[in-house]
Each structure stands twice: as structure tokens, then as C-alpha cells.
Design a protein around this motif. Sequence first.
Motif, short mmCIF file in Angstrom:
data_model
loop_
_atom_site.label_atom_id
_atom_site.label_comp_id
_atom_site.label_asym_id
_atom_site.label_seq_id
_atom_site.Cartn_x
_atom_site.Cartn_y
_atom_site.Cartn_z
N ASP A 234 15.74 21.51 7.24
CA ASP A 234 14.55 22.41 7.28
C ASP A 234 13.88 22.45 6.05
N ILE A 235 13.50 21.21 5.40
CA ILE A 235 12.89 21.41 4.14
C ILE A 235 11.14 21.22 4.81
N ALA A 236 10.40 21.84 4.05
CA ALA A 236 9.15 21.91 4.46
C ALA A 236 8.45 21.07 3.11
N VAL A 237 7.38 20.03 3.60
CA VAL A 237 7.13 19.23 2.57
C VAL A 237 5.58 19.69 2.37
N PRO A 238 5.37 19.83 0.97
CA PRO A 238 4.00 20.50 0.62
C PRO A 238 3.03 19.47 0.87
N ASP A 239 1.81 19.78 1.09
CA ASP A 239 0.56 19.03 1.09
C ASP A 239 0.40 17.98 -0.08
N ALA A 240 0.94 18.40 -1.18
CA ALA A 240 0.72 17.70 -2.33
C ALA A 240 1.45 16.43 -2.30
N ILE A 241 2.70 16.53 -1.82
CA ILE A 241 3.57 15.37 -1.56
C ILE A 241 2.81 14.35 -0.30
N ALA A 242 2.75 15.04 0.73
CA ALA A 242 2.00 14.26 1.71
C ALA A 242 0.72 13.38 1.15
N GLU A 243 -0.12 14.15 0.52
CA GLU A 243 -1.29 13.52 0.17
C GLU A 243 -1.18 12.33 -0.88
N ARG A 244 -0.06 12.66 -1.77
CA ARG A 244 0.38 11.36 -2.49
C ARG A 244 0.98 10.21 -1.77
N ILE A 245 1.86 10.63 -1.05
CA ILE A 245 2.42 9.46 0.03
C ILE A 245 1.42 8.71 0.62
N LEU A 246 0.29 9.45 1.39
CA LEU A 246 -0.59 8.57 2.22
C LEU A 246 -1.49 8.08 0.97
N GLU A 247 -1.77 8.43 -0.11
CA GLU A 247 -2.67 7.64 -1.26
C GLU A 247 -1.64 6.46 -1.48
N SER A 248 -0.31 6.45 -1.76
CA SER A 248 0.35 5.22 -2.14
C SER A 248 0.28 4.28 -1.06
N VAL A 249 0.66 4.51 0.40
CA VAL A 249 0.57 3.76 1.48
C VAL A 249 -0.82 3.02 1.60
N GLU A 250 -2.03 3.81 1.47
CA GLU A 250 -3.19 3.07 1.58
C GLU A 250 -3.35 2.17 0.43
N ALA A 251 -2.97 2.63 -0.77
CA ALA A 251 -3.30 1.58 -1.64
C ALA A 251 -2.53 0.45 -1.51
N LEU A 252 -1.08 0.40 -1.27
CA LEU A 252 -0.31 -0.65 -0.97
C LEU A 252 -0.92 -1.60 0.11
N GLU A 253 -1.29 -0.85 1.25
CA GLU A 253 -2.00 -1.78 2.30
C GLU A 253 -3.12 -2.36 1.77
N ARG A 254 -3.90 -1.86 0.85
CA ARG A 254 -5.13 -2.38 0.38
C ARG A 254 -4.67 -3.67 -0.59
N ALA A 255 -3.51 -3.36 -1.47
CA ALA A 255 -3.31 -4.39 -2.33
C ALA A 255 -2.80 -5.77 -1.25
N ILE A 256 -2.26 -5.49 -0.13
CA ILE A 256 -1.77 -6.58 0.41
C ILE A 256 -2.94 -7.09 1.03
N ASP A 257 -3.85 -6.63 1.42
CA ASP A 257 -5.20 -7.21 1.93
C ASP A 257 -5.81 -8.04 0.97
N LEU A 258 -5.91 -7.44 -0.10
CA LEU A 258 -6.75 -8.13 -1.20
C LEU A 258 -6.05 -9.55 -1.65
N ALA A 259 -4.71 -9.43 -1.62
CA ALA A 259 -3.71 -10.57 -2.00
C ALA A 259 -3.98 -11.55 -1.20
N GLN A 260 -3.85 -11.20 0.14
CA GLN A 260 -4.24 -12.11 1.13
C GLN A 260 -5.59 -12.97 1.25
N ASN A 261 -6.60 -12.41 0.51
CA ASN A 261 -7.76 -12.91 0.32
C ASN A 261 -7.83 -13.63 -1.12
#
Length: 438
Positions: free
Chosen positions: A329-356
Motif C-alpha cells: 500500500d505504498i504510494a510512490v511520490p512524483d519525485a521518485i518516479a521522475e528520478r527513476i525515469l531520469e535514471s533509466v533514460e540516461a542509462l539507455e542514452r549511455a548504452i546507445d552512445l557506447a554502441q557508437n
Amino acid sequence: MDALAAASDEDVDARTRALADENATVYDFVVVRDRRGENDEERGKFVVGTHRAAWMRFDDERLLADELEERLRALFAPADETTPSASPFLTTSDGILLASFSLVNAEPTPGYAFSWDFQRDVEQPFLGALPEALSRVLEVRIEAQVLRHARSRVRPMWSDKHRGYVVDSKQTPFFIDSDWPIDTSVTYTPIDGKPLHFVVYVPPQTECPLYVLDDNHELTATNAFIVEGWGGLVVVNPPGCAVARGENEIRLRNDEVVNVVNAFVRQLRIHLGAGEFLQKFGAKVLPPKHTGFATWEVDALVHSRLVADSQSTISTLKSLDEVISSIADIAVPDAIAERILESVEALERAIDLAQNARYDEAGASARSAHAAAERAFFDPFSLGGLESFPFEYKVASVMPIILPTIFPLMLGFMREMRHFQLRRREAFRASESSKKTS
């Protein structure tokens, strides 16, 4: 290249660096015809320069295609599973390495007390190029202090062989006293990392000269030892271990500072794991004189940090997911969701850049992903500040407040119910009596 046939290794290094494109991560391998007439040991041996070039000398009779192919395969073979993991100093999410220098006077007396103007005597002339050389990997911050009356609890033994007091390798883990106030991190304290401590120890006059022995009971090259995961220490013996008459404090001499800097750079390279593979391979590595790290070594550290930050990001996000999933029954705040999304997007960007093969940009994105994941996990006002309790705990916490209010109401309700039943019973009896009389 016949043009480099008579050139020294330093000249070959300078020539290949001048011809290289500084903006392109391209590695050059040069085969040099040797006409210098030097000994046979120099021929057929790999030499690695200070930029992104390596070469091998040969003469017409000694160039064997099979040997060249074998050496290149060994040099560029992928790392195996025994390759050590990235240094803890490379995995801090904030990307900062704090190098803390402490000049420790064991027993200072007038004429036998040493100090330094660290910025003028050490940092500017010798360490100025180091932070810039490592800026692609991490930000190096340097702090320094002077300590007095901080003697080691280890008592060295006199050695007639070395004509001085000695500390062997079994004593070095206990040489640094835990009571020494060597923490200089006043302006900055790493959140998820640790400072790299480097101690310059001036022994008491009664234990001077003091020498550090290696595992073979021989003198170390820099009179220093390393503490894995913590830092290191170098011993500075004053000239003649004598008191300087008429002076209270003495500045470290230039040759002493050079020895200190050489020991620090050598230990820093060990802590960061620079150049280990090529040394095991047996190549001759030209030392970078001004920066302490060759360009290809920084490239290797960029790759190591890219992998380490990516793995740390994935591990932190998995831990975060386990924490959130374990509480229904935990409610995840928007701040956590935004940082998780930021982390995932940055990780995907790092993988794409490394492949190039854009590793510097990929490393920066991986560091951003790691930092965002750590902020989401450790922010006290986000996940750590959430309250989630079992239903029984919630009931138990509110009952002391509700019971004092409900109990009088329940007693009044019970009295009214009893009075109502009594009146109803009396009314029933009165009704029965009236029926009998009629």
C-alpha cells in the motif's frame, strides 16, 4: 616506418602524438625498422607511448608474421573473468575523488618541525596537470593539512643491514593510528564514496632514519606503502635526522616533495587500476611525465567507469524496485518516479552512445544515471520518508485516542438501552394487566 628507424622511443612517441587526431579515439600501431644497432632485447618488443600509439622494432631477418600476429592477439584480447572490478574510487555517484594530504610530524621540536605551503610547493608545480588529465573520468579535489604530535604506535626495529630503523610489510597495516585526525573533508564529504588519504610521515628524531621494507625485506623504491581501499603513506627522513639550529619550522625540500609526489602518483595509479594489463603482458610503457596518466590509460579508466556506473545504476534501480514492490500500500511520490525515469533514460542514452564508440559522452550519461538512481534511493524526503505500516499497527496507534471518546458514549448507550428495555417491559406488563381487568 623507415623515417623513425634511428629515432629513440621518446622521439617515436612525440612523432606519433603530433600526427594523431586529438579529437578521434583512434589507436595506432607502428612497425619500425630498427637501424640503431642496439641489443637484441629491444627488437621485437612492444613499446606503448603516452598517447594512443604503440610500436615494435624489427630488422629484415627478425620480422615474423606469426610472432606479430600472436603479440597483437595477446594485446587486444578481451578481458577474462579474472579481471578485477572497478576501483571504489571510480564508482561514486557524484564523480568526485577527494585526495586528502596530511603532513604528520611525529614528535616536532624547535628545529625539527616540518611544514609546507601545499598549493605553492606541491600542487601547482607537480600536481597541476593531474586533475585535468583525469577530468574525463572523475573530478579530483585536493586538500592538505599539517598534523603535529601524531606518533605511530608501531615501534620500528634497528637494522644494521640498512643502518636505520625499519618497518616490515607485516607491521605496515598497523602503522597508521586510527586516532590521527587526518580527515580533511570539511568542505566536502563523499556520500557513497570515500576520500583517498595520503600521509607524509616525518618520524621522531629517536627513530630516524626510518625505512619501509617490502615482502622480501628490501627497501621500497619510494620508502612508502599502500593501504588498499584507503590510501597510502610515505616516510620522509630529514637530512641527517638533525635539528636545524635557529629555526622553528622547516619547509620540505624540493627533492623530498618530488619523492612524495612520485609515491602519490604511483599509489593513485594502483588504486585506480591503471596500466595493470600491459605490465602483465610485458610491454614497455613510456611513463607520462607531467600528468601521471597516459591518454590510453585514461581511455581505459573511462571504459571501466562506464561499466561500473551502468552496473551500479542497474543494481540501485533493482533494489529500489524490490523495496517498492515489497510494500503493497505504498504510494510512490512524483519525485521518485521522475528520478527513476531520469535514471533509466540516461542509462539507455549511455548504452546507445557506447554502441557508437562515443565513450566519453556515454560515461557522462552513465554517471548521470547513477547519480539519479542514488538520489531516488537515498533522498530522505522521498522513499525514505514514506510511512507504510500494517493494518494492526495502524489500529493500535489510534486506539489510545479513540477509546477515551468511545467508552463514555458506549456506557451512555448501554444505559439508554437498559432503560428502554425496562420501559418496554413495564409497558407490556401494564397492557397485560388492563386486558385481565377488562
